[in-house]
Scaffold this motif. Structure first.
Motif, PDB file in Angstrom:
ATOM      1  N   ALA A  45      58.648  49.061  44.676  1.00  0.00           N
ATOM      2  CA  ALA A  45      57.737  48.505  45.681  1.00  0.00           C
ATOM      3  C   ALA A  45      58.454  48.249  46.997  1.00  0.00           C
ATOM      4  CB  ALA A  45      57.104  47.215  45.159  1.00  0.00           C
ATOM      5  N   ASP A  46      59.730  47.844  46.917  1.00  0.00           N
ATOM      6  CA  ASP A  46      60.508  47.626  48.136  1.00  0.00           C
ATOM      7  C   ASP A  46      60.709  48.931  48.897  1.00  0.00           C
ATOM      8  OD1 ASP A  46      60.918  44.838  47.770  1.00  0.00           O
ATOM      9  OD2 ASP A  46      62.607  45.226  46.430  1.00  0.00           O
ATOM     10  N   GLY A  87      53.840  55.877  45.247  1.00  0.00           N
ATOM     11  CA  GLY A  87      54.135  56.614  44.026  1.00  0.00           C
ATOM     12  C   GLY A  87      55.602  56.894  43.787  1.00  0.00           C
ATOM     13  N   LEU A  88      56.487  55.991  44.224  1.00  0.00           N
ATOM     14  CA  LEU A  88      57.924  56.250  44.091  1.00  0.00           C
ATOM     15  C   LEU A  88      58.522  55.746  42.782  1.00  0.00           C
ATOM     16  CD1 LEU A  88      59.277  55.578  47.698  1.00  0.00           C
ATOM     17  CD2 LEU A  88      58.651  57.752  46.631  1.00  0.00           C
ATOM     18  N   LYS A  89      57.766  54.987  41.987  1.00  0.00           N
ATOM     19  CA  LYS A  89      58.324  54.479  40.729  1.00  0.00           C
ATOM     20  C   LYS A  89      58.806  55.610  39.820  1.00  0.00           C
ATOM     21  CE  LYS A  89      59.165  51.014  37.838  1.00  0.00           C
ATOM     22  NZ  LYS A  89      59.591  51.659  36.614  1.00  0.00           N
ATOM     23  N   MET A 103      52.159  61.072  54.165  1.00  0.00           N
ATOM     24  CA  MET A 103      51.730  59.741  54.579  1.00  0.00           C
ATOM     25  C   MET A 103      51.161  59.772  55.999  1.00  0.00           C
ATOM     26  SD  MET A 103      53.214  57.178  56.721  1.00  0.00           S
ATOM     27  CE  MET A 103      54.990  57.405  56.558  1.00  0.00           C
ATOM     28  N   LEU A 104      51.833  60.494  56.895  1.00  0.00           N
ATOM     29  CA  LEU A 104      51.368  60.581  58.270  1.00  0.00           C
ATOM     30  C   LEU A 104      50.051  61.358  58.365  1.00  0.00           C
ATOM     31  CD1 LEU A 104      54.801  61.339  59.976  1.00  0.00           C
ATOM     32  CD2 LEU A 104      53.593  59.148  59.893  1.00  0.00           C
ATOM     33  N   LEU A 128      63.360  63.405  47.961  1.00  0.00           N
ATOM     34  CA  LEU A 128      62.974  62.003  47.799  1.00  0.00           C
ATOM     35  C   LEU A 128      64.100  61.196  47.170  1.00  0.00           C
ATOM     36  CD1 LEU A 128      59.257  62.216  46.604  1.00  0.00           C
ATOM     37  CD2 LEU A 128      60.096  61.037  48.641  1.00  0.00           C
ATOM     38  N   GLU A 129      64.834  61.812  46.245  1.00  0.00           N
ATOM     39  CA  GLU A 129      65.969  61.112  45.627  1.00  0.00           C
ATOM     40  C   GLU A 129      67.014  60.739  46.684  1.00  0.00           C
ATOM     41  OE1 GLU A 129      64.655  63.904  44.569  1.00  0.00           O
ATOM     42  OE2 GLU A 129      63.953  63.529  42.506  1.00  0.00           O
TER      43      GLU A 129
END
Length: 351
Positions: free
Chosen positions: A203-204, A213-215, A96-97, A186-187
């Protein structure tokens, strides 16, 4: 089915805003997975709101011992986190960065980072010191682009000083001096988020972290998470043993600082902040004003006006409020934030 008040109380319980935590600053900062720290004072006030008997010196000492650090992390913004969480979560933020840094696509990122690492190996530098030295090596680059790229791409921590809130306005940055997790999870990040902000949607989690893309990550954790629903029937993820005290649980008045993590922790902020008040809290230039909670929800904003003779807590309520409801907690806040003020008072400046 969880009502809006149920969600409110669940989140407040995890944020230590129903009952102040008994322990040390690392407990609170760790349990929240960090506090936003765009400016030096707000994280101190954020811990004060959540920790019983909090002493400024305890957090100051932890920062100087490097068990706590102030660094760029979630959403590409400054946060105060435990050193262990910085090591665990900074690698997860790297894509992301890096994407944020790529808006300056004319830069040779690898060369810029290598140059910054070399300069920072000499010792801490402020970015006002670092940018001109980098520009001498990259004369065709925009100096602000060089600084931004280094801030996004190089894991750095801010160097504390003896200032009241541990950092001057123009803080120096240094290499962290600790090993980042080579296999970040990530978990693990999701579980820490739910422990502090849940129940919540993918989304939160994304709004809080800045990741996308965390769903699929949450879907892959269904066998160890509890699935609940809100009043609209939306699916929310939660930890099976996390507190959910119910919407009828009493919630005391609490004062939260600018940029508080609670106000920024969800894509859907209605469990804390009503939509009609959002524009009064989050400004067009993305400043997040200090707020106070009444019955668990944001009921107004506040600021401190300081003169040589007194400190005044200026309250701007969204709806009419009885000053005596806010006086005890407000005066305690003033005593902590302005300990050397000869006098302290509260004043309502809104409706």
């Amino acid at each position: 089915m969880l009502s809006l008040r149920d969600l409110n109380r669940a989140t407040l319980a995890r944020q230590h805003l129903l009952h102040r935590h008994k322990g040390d600053p690392a407990d609170v900062v760790g349990r929240l997975a960090g506090l936003q720290a765009q400016e030096p004072r707000p994280p101190y006030l954020g811990v004060w709101a959540r920790l019983e008997g909090f002493s400024r010196d305890d957090l100051h000492a932890a920062l100087h011992a490097r068990t706590m650090v102030r660094a760029t992390l979630y959403r590409g913004t400054l946060h105060m986190v435990t050193a262990a969480d910085f090591a665990a979560f900074r690698p997860l933020m790297q894509p992301m960065l890096a994407a944020a840094a790529r808006r300056f696509d004319e830069l040779d990122f690898e060369a810029v980072v290598a140059a910054a690492d070399r300069l920072l190996a000499e010792g801490p530098h402020t970015f006002n010191e670092l940018r001109p030295r980098l520009q001498r090596e990259f004369p065709d680059a925009y100096d602000r682009a060089l600084g931004y790229a280094v801030r996004m791409l190089t894991p750095l921590v801010m160097v504390p000083t003896e200032d009241r809130w541990s950092f001057p306005r123009d803080s120096a940055f240094a290499l962290p001096g600790l090993d980042l997790d080579p296999r970040p999870s990530l978990e693990g990040l999701v579980e820490r988020y739910l422990a502090a902000f849940g129940p919540a949607t993918a989304a939160d989690v994304q709004a809080w972290s800045g990741l996308s893309g965390l769903k699929p990550v949450l879907d892959g954790m269904r066998d160890r998470l509890e699935i609940v629903a809100d009043e609209a029937g939306r699916e929310l993820f939660d930890l099976p043993d996390a507190p959910r005290p119910g919407g009828d649980e009493p919630a005391p008045v609490r004062f939260l600082p600018d940029f508080d993590t609670l106000v920024l922790g969800h894509a859907d902020r209605r469990r804390i902040l009503a939509d009609e008040h959002r524009g009064a809290v989050v400004t067009k230039n993305l400043r997040v004003r200090a707020t106070y909670l009444v019955d668990g929800f944001v009921a107004g904003t506040w600021q401190i006006k300081r003169t040589a003779k007194k400190a005044t807590l200026l309250l701007t309520p969204f709806t009419p409020v009885a000053l005596d409801e806010l006086e005890e907690e407000g005066m305690a806040l003033l005593a902590f934030a302005e300990p050397d003020a000869p006098a302290r008072t509260l004043e309502v400046v809104g409706p």
